[in-house]
Design a protein around this motif. Sequence first.
Motif, PDB file in Angstrom:
ATOM      1  N   SER A  37       0.984  -1.114  -0.019  1.00  0.00           N
ATOM      2  CA  SER A  37       0.228  -0.149   0.120  1.00  0.00           C
ATOM      3  C   SER A  37       1.058   1.141  -0.005  1.00  0.00           C
ATOM      4  O   SER A  37       1.967   1.142   0.170  1.00  0.00           O
ATOM      5  CB  SER A  37      -0.760  -0.097   1.116  1.00  0.00           C
ATOM      6  N   ALA A  38       0.229   2.433  -0.148  1.00  0.00           N
ATOM      7  CA  ALA A  38       1.013   3.515  -0.232  1.00  0.00           C
ATOM      8  C   ALA A  38       1.358   3.888   1.357  1.00  0.00           C
ATOM      9  O   ALA A  38       2.734   4.327   1.522  1.00  0.00           O
ATOM     10  CB  ALA A  38       0.252   4.690  -0.802  1.00  0.00           C
ATOM     11  N   MET A  39       0.501   3.727   2.314  1.00  0.00           N
ATOM     12  CA  MET A  39       0.870   4.159   3.509  1.00  0.00           C
ATOM     13  C   MET A  39       0.268   3.062   4.536  1.00  0.00           C
ATOM     14  O   MET A  39      -0.408   2.337   4.132  1.00  0.00           O
ATOM     15  CB  MET A  39       0.136   5.333   3.906  1.00  0.00           C
ATOM     16  N   PRO A  40       0.689   3.205   5.833  1.00  0.00           N
ATOM     17  CA  PRO A  40       0.124   2.229   6.592  1.00  0.00           C
ATOM     18  C   PRO A  40      -1.385   2.443   7.070  1.00  0.00           C
ATOM     19  O   PRO A  40      -1.868   3.413   6.718  1.00  0.00           O
ATOM     20  CB  PRO A  40       0.880   2.339   8.004  1.00  0.00           C
ATOM     21  N   GLY A  41      -1.875   1.314   7.436  1.00  0.00           N
ATOM     22  CA  GLY A  41      -3.062   1.499   7.901  1.00  0.00           C
ATOM     23  C   GLY A  41      -4.308   1.462   6.907  1.00  0.00           C
ATOM     24  O   GLY A  41      -5.247   1.931   6.918  1.00  0.00           O
ATOM     25  N   GLU A  42      -3.950   0.749   5.660  1.00  0.00           N
ATOM     26  CA  GLU A  42      -4.744   0.635   4.621  1.00  0.00           C
ATOM     27  C   GLU A  42      -5.279  -0.644   4.126  1.00  0.00           C
ATOM     28  O   GLU A  42      -6.005  -0.872   3.159  1.00  0.00           O
ATOM     29  CB  GLU A  42      -4.097   1.308   3.210  1.00  0.00           C
ATOM     30  N   GLY A  43      -5.203  -1.617   5.205  1.00  0.00           N
ATOM     31  CA  GLY A  43      -5.432  -2.851   4.988  1.00  0.00           C
ATOM     32  C   GLY A  43      -4.999  -3.849   4.156  1.00  0.00           C
ATOM     33  O   GLY A  43      -5.458  -4.849   3.632  1.00  0.00           O
ATOM     34  N   LYS A  44      -3.563  -3.719   3.786  1.00  0.00           N
ATOM     35  CA  LYS A  44      -3.013  -4.491   2.828  1.00  0.00           C
ATOM     36  C   LYS A  44      -2.613  -5.737   3.721  1.00  0.00           C
ATOM     37  O   LYS A  44      -2.818  -6.745   2.748  1.00  0.00           O
ATOM     38  CB  LYS A  44      -1.491  -3.945   2.656  1.00  0.00           C
ATOM     39  N   THR A  45      -2.419  -5.964   4.970  1.00  0.00           N
ATOM     40  CA  THR A  45      -2.399  -7.357   5.488  1.00  0.00           C
ATOM     41  C   THR A  45      -3.531  -8.045   5.481  1.00  0.00           C
ATOM     42  O   THR A  45      -3.326  -9.371   5.141  1.00  0.00           O
ATOM     43  CB  THR A  45      -1.706  -6.957   7.200  1.00  0.00           C
ATOM     44  N   THR A  46      -4.753  -7.394   5.681  1.00  0.00           N
ATOM     45  CA  THR A  46      -6.158  -8.341   5.853  1.00  0.00           C
ATOM     46  C   THR A  46      -6.283  -8.603   4.441  1.00  0.00           C
ATOM     47  O   THR A  46      -6.609  -9.881   4.135  1.00  0.00           O
ATOM     48  CB  THR A  46      -6.934  -7.213   6.391  1.00  0.00           C
ATOM     49  N   THR A  47      -5.992  -7.940   3.497  1.00  0.00           N
ATOM     50  CA  THR A  47      -6.223  -8.274   2.090  1.00  0.00           C
ATOM     51  C   THR A  47      -5.180  -9.427   1.605  1.00  0.00           C
ATOM     52  O   THR A  47      -5.791 -10.250   0.915  1.00  0.00           O
ATOM     53  CB  THR A  47      -6.146  -6.941   1.195  1.00  0.00           C
ATOM     54  N   THR A  48      -4.044  -9.153   2.106  1.00  0.00           N
ATOM     55  CA  THR A  48      -3.209 -10.379   1.540  1.00  0.00           C
ATOM     56  C   THR A  48      -3.438 -11.631   2.341  1.00  0.00           C
ATOM     57  O   THR A  48      -3.444 -12.681   1.464  1.00  0.00           O
ATOM     58  CB  THR A  48      -1.827  -9.952   1.982  1.00  0.00           C
ATOM     59  N   VAL A  49      -3.983 -11.683   3.377  1.00  0.00           N
ATOM     60  CA  VAL A  49      -4.274 -12.849   4.195  1.00  0.00           C
ATOM     61  C   VAL A  49      -5.497 -13.703   3.592  1.00  0.00           C
ATOM     62  O   VAL A  49      -5.427 -14.449   3.290  1.00  0.00           O
ATOM     63  CB  VAL A  49      -4.409 -12.507   5.493  1.00  0.00           C
ATOM     64  N   ASN A  50      -6.274 -12.823   3.383  1.00  0.00           N
ATOM     65  CA  ASN A  50      -7.612 -13.145   2.906  1.00  0.00           C
ATOM     66  C   ASN A  50      -7.653 -13.805   1.289  1.00  0.00           C
ATOM     67  O   ASN A  50      -8.146 -14.684   0.743  1.00  0.00           O
ATOM     68  CB  ASN A  50      -8.800 -12.240   2.932  1.00  0.00           C
ATOM     69  N   LEU A  51      -6.799 -12.884   0.498  1.00  0.00           N
ATOM     70  CA  LEU A  51      -6.384 -13.360  -0.645  1.00  0.00           C
ATOM     71  C   LEU A  51      -5.953 -14.763  -0.851  1.00  0.00           C
ATOM     72  O   LEU A  51      -6.068 -15.551  -1.572  1.00  0.00           O
ATOM     73  CB  LEU A  51      -5.456 -12.606  -1.367  1.00  0.00           C
ATOM     74  N   ALA A  52      -4.627 -15.025   0.096  1.00  0.00           N
ATOM     75  CA  ALA A  52      -3.918 -16.187   0.155  1.00  0.00           C
ATOM     76  C   ALA A  52      -5.178 -17.364   0.662  1.00  0.00           C
ATOM     77  O   ALA A  52      -4.761 -18.529   0.025  1.00  0.00           O
ATOM     78  CB  ALA A  52      -2.948 -16.000   1.060  1.00  0.00           C
ATOM     79  N   MET A  53      -6.059 -17.022   1.292  1.00  0.00           N
ATOM     80  CA  MET A  53      -6.821 -18.158   1.692  1.00  0.00           C
ATOM     81  C   MET A  53      -7.675 -18.539   0.708  1.00  0.00           C
ATOM     82  O   MET A  53      -8.258 -19.564   0.423  1.00  0.00           O
ATOM     83  CB  MET A  53      -7.712 -17.620   2.868  1.00  0.00           C
ATOM     84  N   ALA A  54      -7.957 -17.494  -0.135  1.00  0.00           N
ATOM     85  CA  ALA A  54      -8.874 -17.767  -1.330  1.00  0.00           C
ATOM     86  C   ALA A  54      -8.112 -18.503  -2.430  1.00  0.00           C
ATOM     87  O   ALA A  54      -8.799 -19.273  -3.000  1.00  0.00           O
ATOM     88  CB  ALA A  54      -9.257 -16.294  -2.130  1.00  0.00           C
ATOM     89  N   MET A  55      -6.985 -18.241  -2.657  1.00  0.00           N
ATOM     90  CA  MET A  55      -6.162 -18.963  -3.450  1.00  0.00           C
ATOM     91  C   MET A  55      -5.952 -20.211  -3.263  1.00  0.00           C
ATOM     92  O   MET A  55      -5.906 -21.124  -3.842  1.00  0.00           O
ATOM     93  CB  MET A  55      -4.895 -18.308  -3.809  1.00  0.00           C
ATOM     94  N   ALA A  56      -5.849 -20.660  -1.769  1.00  0.00           N
ATOM     95  CA  ALA A  56      -5.549 -21.999  -1.354  1.00  0.00           C
ATOM     96  C   ALA A  56      -6.956 -22.886  -1.614  1.00  0.00           C
ATOM     97  O   ALA A  56      -6.724 -24.054  -1.589  1.00  0.00           O
ATOM     98  CB  ALA A  56      -5.371 -21.746   0.149  1.00  0.00           C
ATOM     99  N   THR A  57      -7.942 -22.207  -1.891  1.00  0.00           N
ATOM    100  CA  THR A  57      -9.261 -23.175  -2.006  1.00  0.00           C
ATOM    101  C   THR A  57      -9.187 -23.505  -3.505  1.00  0.00           C
ATOM    102  O   THR A  57     -10.113 -24.418  -3.903  1.00  0.00           O
ATOM    103  CB  THR A  57     -10.633 -22.191  -1.780  1.00  0.00           C
ATOM    104  N   THR A  58      -8.209 -23.130  -4.333  1.00  0.00           N
ATOM    105  CA  THR A  58      -8.606 -23.758  -5.937  1.00  0.00           C
ATOM    106  C   THR A  58      -7.847 -24.860  -5.886  1.00  0.00           C
ATOM    107  O   THR A  58      -7.717 -25.280  -7.078  1.00  0.00           O
ATOM    108  CB  THR A  58      -7.630 -22.496  -6.527  1.00  0.00           C
ATOM    109  N   GLY A  59      -7.262 -25.365  -5.123  1.00  0.00           N
ATOM    110  CA  GLY A  59      -6.257 -26.614  -5.146  1.00  0.00           C
ATOM    111  C   GLY A  59      -4.747 -26.597  -5.165  1.00  0.00           C
ATOM    112  O   GLY A  59      -4.045 -27.516  -5.010  1.00  0.00           O
ATOM    113  N   GLY A  60      -4.271 -25.454  -5.243  1.00  0.00           N
ATOM    114  CA  GLY A  60      -2.700 -25.207  -5.173  1.00  0.00           C
ATOM    115  C   GLY A  60      -2.046 -24.927  -3.924  1.00  0.00           C
ATOM    116  O   GLY A  60      -2.838 -24.377  -2.980  1.00  0.00           O
ATOM    117  N   ARG A  61      -0.958 -25.288  -3.829  1.00  0.00           N
ATOM    118  CA  ARG A  61      -0.116 -25.044  -2.614  1.00  0.00           C
ATOM    119  C   ARG A  61       0.269 -23.439  -2.501  1.00  0.00           C
ATOM    120  O   ARG A  61       0.934 -23.133  -3.457  1.00  0.00           O
ATOM    121  CB  ARG A  61       1.063 -25.807  -2.100  1.00  0.00           C
ATOM    122  N   VAL A  62      -0.325 -22.663  -1.544  1.00  0.00           N
ATOM    123  CA  VAL A  62      -0.053 -21.272  -1.681  1.00  0.00           C
ATOM    124  C   VAL A  62       0.699 -21.155  -0.202  1.00  0.00           C
ATOM    125  O   VAL A  62       0.523 -21.583   0.899  1.00  0.00           O
ATOM    126  CB  VAL A  62      -1.413 -20.492  -1.477  1.00  0.00           C
TER     127      VAL A  62
END
Length: 485
Positions: free
Chosen positions: A265-290
């Motif tokens: 993100s550009a600056m802290p506090g913009e939700g990058k970590t939450t977005t990254t974690v949830n995106l990784a969870m979503a990718m893990a449901t497709t069958g690939g090792r994430v």
Amino acid sequence: MKLRDFLAVLRARWLIILLCVVAVTGIAAALTYRQTPIYTTSADYYLQTKVADPTNETTGGTYVLTSSDLNTYVAVLNSDTVMGPLREKLKRDPGAPIDASASITGETSIFRITVRDPDPQRAAEIANEAGEALAEAADTFTGLLQVTNSKVFAVPVNKAGVPGTPTSPVPSRNLGLGFLAGLLVGIGIAFVRHTLDTKVRTELDIRPISKEPMLGEMPFEKSKSELVTIDRDPHGGYAEAVRRLRTNLMFVDVTTGRHSFIVTSAMPGEGKTTTTVNLAMAMATTGGRVLLIDGDLRNPSVAKTLGIEGAVGLTTVLLGQAEAGDVIQRWRDSELYVLTAGAIPPNPSELLGSEPMRELFDKLAHEFDFILIDSPPVVPVVDAVLLDRLTGGTLMVVASSRTKKRDLASAVKQLDTVGAKLIGFALNFVPVNESDARRYGYYRFQESPEESTGQLRSVPRSLPKPHGGKSRASGRGGRRSAKKV
């Protein structure tokens, strides 16, 4: 600005426009109501001259009025010479105003007198008497009338009638003009607000800064937790938005072929970590090792967000104190694996840009199907640029109504300066209400009691090593099937 952008500004600032329209139209209605009605009527006269005394031997013939004389009479209609006797005849006060005007019809001697007055009856009386008053005063302004022993007579052609409706104000016209004025004022204020607004609120605000696409919009609901939303509510609007972002990111991955991205993100506090974690969870449901790597060695948040052990991790491996397989943790029984940041080092940039970091990433890239790295913000530190060189590109998280345009522009400029691969944006904290639910895929399913309570299962602390050093091809045979989070 394109028509689509213009309409987007209007849609975003519709409340300002509506308030301006209501306010200005209301003012126009109030002024119309308070305005005194004015009635208008007209009388036509034919001005002619006749000999005043036919027995007078000094007469040199009847004087014929010229166009100059008629124009003079138009100019002096409201003079005291004309209006004084008229007021006396109508028994009005000497200072009482009379709103009268005159005009000439073409090249003829037809003289039209128009009167405006709050009283329709009085307006007709003034118009029907003004012609005679003007004729009586004519010799004062035309000296040749006396020389020729002539006098001007006003012959009524069309008498003034009593008007039934006022000519002013016109409510429909005033309200229409008020509506148009309010609309123009509202649009003007909306665009001024849009221009002076320092924060990013919609995709329209990002487009002038970068031409890279908008890959996803994550809704924000105050009634729900921002952390691990896709795990708490797998069928909610936020989860659908994350899956849409995942799908778009997969299309980008086809063009890069690196199977790895950093999220920043550009600056802290913009939700990058939450977005990254949830995106990784979503990718893990497709069958690939994430693999999810916490690359923010200054303020690591992945371990806290997931509720797992974070004392050892990336820095531990880079210092040679442990193997990657010893510190990588598996998220429950899914295909998501997490490499936390570990201990915070005094030199984060040097570690992330080091040769051991490159070698470690190359090794992990062969053991996992997809890698996501949670990176520090771009503007404060250079870490994101160093990590971008290892991956297929950078996904920029932008917080709606929080990220400042100048900060985002600075972040994009820094990435462009070093040739970093900005692949697109994810707009976070997008306001949403029930009427907007369909925009984010709110399609509810039957929930289990565990899902409805929002309880998370316990996280195992001792997790198996990913692949055990095997190649990607050999590891896929023993992969357990992915379980939907």
